[in-house]
Design an enzyme around this catalytic site. Sequence first.
Site, PDB file in Angstrom:
ATOM      1  N   HIS A 126      33.152  37.268  29.119  1.00 27.45           N
ATOM      2  CA  HIS A 126      33.597  38.587  29.550  1.00 27.45           C
ATOM      3  C   HIS A 126      32.777  39.646  28.819  1.00 27.45           C
ATOM      4  CE1 HIS A 126      36.298  41.502  31.209  1.00 27.45           C
ATOM      5  NE2 HIS A 126      36.884  41.797  30.068  1.00 27.45           N
TER       6      HIS A 126
ATOM      7  N   SER B 281      34.895  46.241  30.469  1.00 31.76           N
ATOM      8  CA  SER B 281      36.130  45.786  31.095  1.00 31.76           C
ATOM      9  C   SER B 281      36.856  46.981  31.723  1.00 31.76           C
ATOM     10  CB  SER B 281      36.982  45.041  30.064  1.00 31.76           C
ATOM     11  OG  SER B 281      38.012  44.324  30.682  1.00 31.76           O
TER      12      SER B 281
ATOM     13  N   ASP C 211      32.179  35.388  34.359  1.00 37.06           N
ATOM     14  CA  ASP C 211      33.217  36.227  33.765  1.00 37.06           C
ATOM     15  C   ASP C 211      34.581  35.864  34.357  1.00 37.06           C
ATOM     16  OD1 ASP C 211      34.983  38.385  33.092  1.00 37.06           O
ATOM     17  OD2 ASP C 211      33.257  39.707  32.825  1.00 37.06           O
TER      18      ASP C 211
END
Length: 521
Positions: free
Chosen positions: A490, A241, A460
Site C-alpha cells: 500500500h 491513501s 495494493d
Amino acid sequence: MSERVRAGALAAAAVLLAGAMAGCTTGEGPGSSGGGGERGAPQQQAPTGQAAALPAALTGQRPEWRACPKPEGGERPGGEWTCASVKVPLDYKNPGGETIGVALIRQEAKDKDRRIGSLLFNFGGPGASGVELLPQFADGYGKLGTRYDLVGFDPRGVAGSSGVRCRDDEELAAAEASVDLTPDTEAETTAFLRDGADFGKDCAARNGTLIPHLTTSNTARDLDLIRHVLGDRKLNYFGISYGTQLGGTYAHLFPKNVGRTVLDAVVDPTADSVAHARHQTTGFQRALDNYLASTGEDAKAGTARVAGLLKRIDREPLPTSSGRDVTDSLALTGIAQALYAESLWPKLTGALEEAERDGTGDKLLELADWYNNRDGSGHYSTQAHSQRVISCADSSRRPTTGEVKALLPEFRRISPVFGDFLAWDLAGWCADWPVKGEAAHPAASAPGAAPILVVGTTGDPATPYEGAQKMAAELGPGVGVLVTNKGEGHGAYGSSSCVTGTVDDYLLDGKVPANGTTCSS
C-alpha cells in the site's frame, strides 16, 4: 478493520522501512515542467475558490512557530521541528462565525537559497495525525526536505485539530471483544447493528456540533487557507491513501492553486461505499493470493486453509499470553494488516503457523493491535474515531441490512476470506448515523490544474491499482499523470527506487514523467 480506506499511516511507515527496489520504463517519452510550486507573497484577499469570502482575521494570520508539545501516544519531536496552529471556519457557509484550530508541524528547508516552498503531507486514514507521523517518517523524505519546508497537519476532527473521541478505551475494548464483525446468527447480527448505531450516538453525544463539518471538502478548504497563510502561491502536496481523496478534492475545488502534487496509493473517486468495499475485497484477496504464491502454496488451497482457520477461531477464539482472546474478527484484522506491505509477509507466516500449530494467537493479536492503534497499555488512538466520523460525513451511500445480505454471495465469491468482513461493514459503519453524508462519491475533475502524479501499485490491497487509473482519468487530460508500480503493498514511494526517483524529479525539478510510466519493483 473497516471498509473505508485505512492505514495510510501504516502504509507510509511500511514503505519507508521496506527498502528501495529498482526498474523503470516510460510510456511516451520525457515530460516537461508544469506543476509549479513557487513561493508567493501572502494574498490579502480570500483564497481563491472558497465558498464565501473569508474575513481578514483568517486570511491575515501568520503562524507562530514554537517548540512542539508531546502528541498523544507519541514522542515530542526534536531537532528542527516546530509547531503552530491556524484558525479555520468551523462552517465555511458562515466564515465569520465559530473557528477551530488546525495543528501544524514544520521542518524548514535545509537549502534556504534553493527553497521551493512548503510541501504538505497527508498520510491517510482518514484520521492519521500528520503532526505525529511526519517527524517519524521524515528521514524517508530527506531529499525533499532540502528544498521544501516539510509540513504536516492534523485534519479537522483529528488529534490536535479538535480531534473527536466517541468512546473511551474500556468501551472500545469491550466492543472489540464482544461484537462479531462477520455475524452468522441473528443474535450476532442484532448485536453488530446495535453497536454500529450506538457508536454514532456516542459520537453525536460527545462531539455533536463538530460532526456535520468534518468533511473532506472542508478539509480541502482548510488546506487552501493553510497554503495562503504559509505564503505559498500554489499548494505543493503529497497525499497517501485517503490523502489522495483529499488531494483530488482539493484539485477539484481549487484547480488554479494546484502546485506540484503527488497522489500515492490512490482512492477511486468514482466509487461509492459499495464499490469501495467491492474493490477492497478484490484487493485484499489479490494480495493474499500473491502472499500465498510467494510461499509456494496454491492460492486456492491456501485461501481455503485460511478461511477454515477463521471458522475454527469463530467457534473457539485463540488464547494469548496477555489473557485476551483472539476472535475471528481480530484474527482477520491481523491478517489484513500484514498484507499492507510485502515486508510484513514473514510476520503473517509466523502468525498463521502459531495459530495452526500451537492454537495460540499472540502474533495475530500483535498485528491486529497495530492495525487498531492500540498500545501495550490498552490505550487506543483517536484515529478510528476520526476515520469513521469523516467517512460518514462524506458518504451518502449507506446500504441497508437487506442490501448487504443480498451482496454477500457476490463478495464471498470474490474472497472467501474477506468477503463477509467487508460486506457487513457496509451495514454497520454508518448505521443510523446522526448526520447525512455529503455525496455518494467525491468529485475530482480539475480542468486547468497543473499536472498531478497519480501512483498506483498493482498489488495494493486497500486501494487497488484500478483506483489510480480512475483518478488519473477523472482529473482530466493533461492533469492526471499515471505512474504504475508493478509491485506489492500500500504505497510505492520509498519502496520502489524508480517511483521514488520519478517523484523526486517532479517535486524538486518540475520534471513531469510521461503518462503511463511504469516502474517494476
